[in-house]
Design an enzyme around this catalytic site. Structure first.
Site, short mmCIF file in Angstrom:
data_model
loop_
_atom_site.label_atom_id
_atom_site.label_comp_id
_atom_site.label_asym_id
_atom_site.label_seq_id
_atom_site.Cartn_x
_atom_site.Cartn_y
_atom_site.Cartn_z
N LEU A 1 0.82 -1.22 0.00
CA LEU A 1 0.00 0.00 0.00
C LEU A 1 0.85 1.26 0.00
O LEU A 1 0.43 2.30 -0.52
CB LEU A 1 -0.96 -0.01 1.19
CG LEU A 1 -2.13 -0.99 1.08
CD1 LEU A 1 -2.84 -1.13 2.42
CD2 LEU A 1 -3.11 -0.55 0.00
N TYR B 1 -9.67 6.01 -0.67
CA TYR B 1 -8.98 4.73 -0.81
C TYR B 1 -7.47 4.86 -0.73
O TYR B 1 -6.92 5.95 -0.79
CB TYR B 1 -9.43 3.95 -2.03
CG TYR B 1 -9.31 4.51 -3.42
CD1 TYR B 1 -10.01 3.88 -4.45
CD2 TYR B 1 -8.51 5.60 -3.75
CE1 TYR B 1 -9.93 4.33 -5.75
CE2 TYR B 1 -8.41 6.06 -5.05
CZ TYR B 1 -9.12 5.42 -6.04
OH TYR B 1 -9.02 5.87 -7.33
N GLU B 2 -6.80 3.73 -0.51
CA GLU B 2 -5.37 3.66 -0.18
C GLU B 2 -5.07 4.39 1.13
O GLU B 2 -3.96 4.89 1.34
CB GLU B 2 -4.49 4.24 -1.30
CG GLU B 2 -4.66 3.55 -2.63
CD GLU B 2 -4.01 2.18 -2.66
OE1 GLU B 2 -3.51 1.73 -1.62
OE2 GLU B 2 -4.02 1.56 -3.72
N GLY B 3 -6.06 4.45 2.01
CA GLY B 3 -5.91 5.16 3.28
C GLY B 3 -6.52 6.54 3.19
O GLY B 3 -6.16 7.33 2.33
N ASN C 1 -8.11 -0.24 -5.14
CA ASN C 1 -6.89 0.36 -5.65
C ASN C 1 -6.00 0.71 -4.52
O ASN C 1 -6.01 1.81 -4.02
CB ASN C 1 -7.04 1.62 -6.45
CG ASN C 1 -5.67 2.11 -6.85
OD1 ASN C 1 -4.69 1.41 -6.80
ND2 ASN C 1 -5.59 3.32 -7.26
#
Length: 416
Positions: A244, A367-369, A416
């Site tokens: 990530l 997304y992705e944090g 993603n």
């Protein structure tokens, strides 16, 4: 001063820009309206070698650097982020994860096809399955289990918010192999969508990036060969966090592209549109908006390139990647909102694109944090560096712990 691009990087940027205008722009509004997966465009990306850009040629990839990847993602995202997010997942999460942690057997069996994006004449892409209905920001709360029985694992559970969920042929799946060990009991596996017991749920009806296919994926007594485990048992959570970190650079570049695309449309409109007898862009209220847009975009671009450069140099890019992702996603949301304002009534209708870009921008903050999680990562890095006794490894563990305990919403880490 401009970034010192190589001739090859400039060629990739130009090729990506040409691809976006020629092959992504036609039909982009209709694909968004009807939630149509851009299969034709993804196939063309595969033919151009852009689905495994950073993978070694030994395993079917293009062997390019992360800076080239950022340039390509930005140009495609200016036009259609639904295409770029499919490309980002396959590059940043799936191919990177398999090349970094997979055995040679896994690389031969899966990575060579995924890096090319085509296998046996058919589209061949992957998906990254981490998030669950009750495990978003808190990725340690995995309820999906993989129980070892002899030379295989039996997988049961549910994953959600999965980009490429239906279009992918290969999944990287994270599951508990020893629930008593918490994060140290999570392992990663390569699962084929065609296997018995894999069920793909309905497509999510999303606000933005509607062309990409986002689904839940369920597993009922799915049998996984022992050799399809990535690394050793218990290494899955650490692998996911490392993957990530790289994925955030891709999302930062996507957000940058969305912002830049909206800015270009706002600038063009304001330069041509007249109000009170003069160009709209000459009115100070609009001119200042455009100047702020350009400034924020340029700052985001440098942060993306810096993170990519650090990754290419083998440096620790955890801090720069989180900063790039935070700033670029916040910039994308602000710029697209202001672009709608600049276009006025035209900005509110679909054919002028910026309303779609505003909807597409929002997910980059999630997304992705989430942005909140990125601030935790950043704060732990900068505060940790003030303490001479804090080692890099202890800082990383503390950062992960705080991210897990924060519970900042249920963002789809795996999307993603």
């Amino acid at each position: 001063m401009d970034f010192d691009y190589s001739e090859e990087q400039l060629m990739i940027k130009a090729a990506a820009r040409d691809f976006a205008v020629r092959e992504c722009l036609p039909g982009v509004v209709d694909r968004d309206e009807h939630q149509q997966f851009p299969k034709t465009q993804i196939n063309r990306l595969a033919e151009l070698g852009l689905m495994g850009m950073m993978v070694s040629p030994e395993w079917g990839g293009s062997g390019l650097d992360t800076v080239s990847y950022v340039l390509a993602i930005e140009e495609i995202s200016k036009v259609d982020p639904s295409v770029s997010v499919c490309m980002s997942v396959n590059n940043s999460l799936v191919c990177y994860g398999l090349e970094r942690f997979g055995s040679d057997l896994i690389k031969r069996k899966y990575l060579t096809g995924l890096a090319r994006g085509i296998k046996d004449g058919q589209l061949y892409i992957g998906a990254f399955l981490l998030s669950e209905p009750e495990a978003g920001s808190d990725a340690t709360s995995q309820r999906t289990t993989a129980v070892r029985r002899g030379g295989e694992y039996i997988l049961n559970g549910m994953k959600n918010w999965i980009t490429n969920g239906n279009s992918a042929s290969v999944y990287i799946v994270f599951a508990q192999t020893d629930p008593l060990q918490g994060s140290k009991g999570i392992s990663a596996f390569v699962v084929e969508k065609r296997w018995s017991g894999v069920q793909v749920g309905p497509k999510e009806n999303k606000m933005g990036i509607r062309g990409s296919d986002t689904h839940s994926v369920g597993f009922t007594d799915v049998r996984i060969p022992l050799e399809n485990r990535l690394g050793e048992e218990g290494e899955g959570f650490a692998q996911a966090m490392k993957i990530l970190e790289g994925g955030r650079i891709g999302i930062a570049a996507q957000a940058l592209g969305i912002a830049a695309g909206a800015y270009e449309r706002a600038l063009s409109y304001a330069s041509q549109r007249k109000a009170f007898g003069v160009s709209l862009a000459t009115h100070q209220a609009i001119a200042f908006k455009l100047s702020d847009m350009a400034t924020r975009i340029e700052g985001s671009r440098w942060m993306c390139l810096h993170a990519a450069w650090q990754k290419d140099k083998g440096m620790d890019f955890s801090l720069s990647g989180s900063m790039a992702k935070l700033v670029s996603s916040e910039t994308a949301m602000w710029v697209t909102t202001e672009a709608v304002q600049v276009l006025g009534g035209y900005g509110y209708v679909k054919e002028y694109h910026v309303e779609r870009m505003m909807r597409d921008a929002k997910i980059t903050q999630i997304y992705e944090g989430t942005s909140e999680v990125q601030r935790i990562v950043i704060s732990r890095n900068i505060l940790g560096k003030r303490t001479a006794t804090s080692s890099e490894e202890s800082l990383r563990k503390e950062t992960i712990r705080e991210v897990v305990e924060a519970g900042m919403g249920e963002e789809p880490l795996a999307q993603n």
